[in-house]
Design an enzyme around this catalytic site. Structure first.
Site, PDB file in Angstrom:
ATOM      1  N   GLY A   1     125.662 133.230  94.657  1.00  0.00           N
ATOM      2  CA  GLY A   1     124.845 132.368  95.506  1.00  0.00           C
ATOM      3  C   GLY A   1     125.076 130.884  95.409  1.00  0.00           C
ATOM      4  O   GLY A   1     124.497 130.134  96.198  1.00  0.00           O
TER       5      GLY A   1
ATOM      6  N   GLU B   1     128.066 137.040  90.130  1.00  0.00           N
ATOM      7  CA  GLU B   1     128.630 137.662  91.336  1.00  0.00           C
ATOM      8  C   GLU B   1     128.903 136.637  92.437  1.00  0.00           C
ATOM      9  O   GLU B   1     128.352 136.736  93.529  1.00  0.00           O
ATOM     10  CB  GLU B   1     127.641 138.703  91.890  1.00  0.00           C
ATOM     11  N   PRO B   2     129.736 135.647  92.192  1.00  0.00           N
ATOM     12  CA  PRO B   2     129.968 134.647  93.237  1.00  0.00           C
ATOM     13  C   PRO B   2     130.850 135.176  94.363  1.00  0.00           C
ATOM     14  O   PRO B   2     131.792 135.928  94.117  1.00  0.00           O
ATOM     15  CB  PRO B   2     130.697 133.525  92.485  1.00  0.00           C
TER      16      PRO B   2
ATOM     17  N   ARG C   1     130.866 133.293  98.156  1.00  0.00           N
ATOM     18  CA  ARG C   1     131.151 132.119  98.971  1.00  0.00           C
ATOM     19  C   ARG C   1     131.877 131.015  98.192  1.00  0.00           C
ATOM     20  O   ARG C   1     132.823 130.420  98.691  1.00  0.00           O
ATOM     21  CB  ARG C   1     129.823 131.560  99.506  1.00  0.00           C
TER      22      ARG C   1
ATOM     23  N   TYR D   1     123.481 131.625 112.086  1.00  0.00           N
ATOM     24  CA  TYR D   1     122.607 130.781 111.250  1.00  0.00           C
ATOM     25  C   TYR D   1     122.568 129.332 111.734  1.00  0.00           C
ATOM     26  O   TYR D   1     122.086 128.471 111.016  1.00  0.00           O
ATOM     27  CB  TYR D   1     123.102 130.714 109.804  1.00  0.00           C
TER      28      TYR D   1
ATOM     29  N   CYS E   1     130.951 135.580 126.439  1.00  0.00           N
ATOM     30  CA  CYS E   1     129.875 135.412 127.417  1.00  0.00           C
ATOM     31  C   CYS E   1     128.510 135.402 126.748  1.00  0.00           C
ATOM     32  O   CYS E   1     127.718 136.343 126.882  1.00  0.00           O
ATOM     33  CB  CYS E   1     129.965 136.510 128.460  1.00  0.00           C
ATOM     34  N   GLU E   2     128.249 134.367 125.991  1.00  0.00           N
ATOM     35  CA  GLU E   2     126.963 134.144 125.319  1.00  0.00           C
ATOM     36  C   GLU E   2     126.813 132.641 125.162  1.00  0.00           C
ATOM     37  O   GLU E   2     127.762 131.972 124.731  1.00  0.00           O
ATOM     38  CB  GLU E   2     126.973 134.713 123.884  1.00  0.00           C
TER      39      GLU E   2
END
Ligand SMILES: *Cc1c(COP(=O)(O)O)cnc(C)c1O
Length: 444
Positions: free
Chosen positions: A262, A303-304, A306, A346, A373-374
């Site tokens: 995290g 537990e990295p 990112r 996000y 198409c969004e």
């Protein structure tokens, strides 16, 4: 194009040198973006776009920043969280550095096996493990299950008994601390779906302790992702240690602590803590607790995800059109939300830069958008960029939760991936073709 606005919402896009990592640099004149010594414009020309490019050196450095931070302090395993970037060549690189792995599905276990890593070095988390996944993991000799509910503990016990193979289990507890991150990536609050509450944990441990096919291995917590403040780790640790004391009074002794991942990265101007700032202090706290209560120092894991790969990767994308609506300029690029989901999901910020900085090129403020198409299909908003159609942009800090979240939405093939490592340029994933996409739909 509209002239440069002096609007406060405009994000200065001249990439701050600090947001470029050690192995990602502008070199030469005109300045061209390089990863290690590879010129990204040449790679875009050779392999096409959209294209993910990763720096092996950056990944090794990030992994070693964890390994070195703990060196000599305790017995520690750094379990890389596979979901951040699961390309098997990256898993192999990390296995060679000595990593263990944090996995959340049978597919991720199959990937680490394909990468040549030992299943015994994997911890299996996730709230919805199926009977098939538990069977596969036990047959492969997975290191440990990080169990997220009482029901799951019962299911693991049944499968283990049926196979005649004891399962090693840790409880993933929910310490109910606020990781102060985006609500979608906060996992350690009691309203989140993750983990077992501190109140229930003793009962679940008692069950596991008494079951002939369960071996209590340790305790685990993971409180969220992209943490930029270290204090929630210390709060979570306090609660975990208090629980261990309580368990000891019931005769349940835990010898392994997994403190999750995290730690955040810099996407814009964040100043996340470094492993060297946090890990030694956490370890010191555990050592102090162990000494006070007359116990052996437990083994540890982190537990990295990112923070190992995030700043090691960029997504290269070509500008197709520059389009002007009443109030906005759009740079329409060939990458989209299906390639990099984080902005749509996000509203995440990613730095953007042209690969070649040309001094006299006029700039304007753009939303960088894809062809999907969004309206949510944007990669960056309100950025000042000096670009023309045909130019290639780098979307920065795209190494984590980029390609692993990619989809085929709008029947777009997933991007190719390149790993630059030890002076070599390697294509580590081919661009997905339409035949690849149609394969599962044929001959039904
Ligand atoms: C996602 C995840 C991680 C990694 O989180 P990062 O923020 O990428 O470091 C670690 N452990 C578990 C259980 C996870 O689900």
């Amino acid at each position: 194009m509209k002239p440069l606005q002096s609007d406060s919402t405009v994000q200065n896009n001249q990439v701050a040198p600090s947001s470029l990592s050690r192995h990602l640099q502008f070199l030469g004149s005109p300045a061209k973006l390089h990863i290690e010594h590879a010129d990204l414009q040449s790679l875009a020309t050779q392999f096409g776009t959209p294209l993910y490019v990763y720096s092996g050196a950056e990944i090794r450095d990030a992994f070693q920043s964890y390994a070195q931070a703990c060196k000599g302090l305790a017995e520690v395993t750094i379990c890389y969280a596979v979901k951040a970037n699961s390309n098997i060549h990256i898993l192999k690189l990390l296995a060679d550095e000595g990593a263990g792995f944090d996995i959340v599905s049978a597919g991720e276990l199959a990937r680490i096996i394909a990468a040549g890593a030992s299943p015994a070095k994997a911890v299996f988390a996730g709230v919805g493990k199926t009977v098939e996944e538990i069977t596969y993991a036990l047959n492969q000799g997975v290191g440990c299950f990080n169990v997220e509910s009482e029901q799951e503990m019962h299911r693991i016990a049944e499968v283990a008994e049926k196979l005649g193979k004891p399962a090693k289990v840790s409880l993933r507890v929910n310490p109910d601390v606020d990781a102060k991150t985006h609500p979608y990536i906060s996992t350690g609050l009691k309203e989140n779906k993750f983990g077992i509450s501190m109140q229930l944990a003793p009962r679940v441990y008692a069950f596991a302790n008494a079951h002939p096919f369960l071996q209590v291995h340790g305790i685990d917590c993971h409180i969220g992702s992209q943490l930029t403040d270290a204090s929630p780790y210390f709060d979570a640790l306090d609660r975990v240690l208090a629980l261990l004391d309580q368990l000891a009074t019931q005769g349940i002794h835990i010898h392994h602590l997994d403190l999750g991942g995290g730690i955040g990265i810099r996407y814009r101007d964040e100043t996340p803590p470094k492993p060297a700032d946090v890990l030694p202090k956490l370890i010191e706290k555990i050592r102090h607790w162990a000494a006070q209560s007359g116990r052996a120092m437990p083994s540890l894991s982190f537990e990295p995800g990112r923070s190992i790969v995030g700043n090691a990767g960029v997504l290269l994308t070509q500008v197709e059109f520059l389009k002007q609506n009443e109030d906005k300029n759009f740079a329409i690029v060939d990458a989209a939300m299906n390639d990099l989901m984080r902005p749509a999901m996000y509203e995440a910020f990613h730095g953007v830069t042209p690969l070649i900085i040309e001094q006299d090129k006029p700039s304007a403020v753009y939303d960088v958008v894809g062809p999907v198409c969004e309206s949510g299909d944007w990669l960056a908003r309100n950025r000042e960029l000096a670009v023309a159609p045909g130019d290639v942009l780098a979307i920065l800090s795209a190494g984590a939760y980029g390609q692993t979240m990619a989809s085929n939405y709008n029947s777009r093939g997933r991007a190719a991936e390149i790993l630059i490592d030890k002076g070599q340029v390697r294509l580590i994933r081919k661009r997905e073709t339409i035949e690849d996409q149609l394969r599962c739909e044929q001959n039904l």
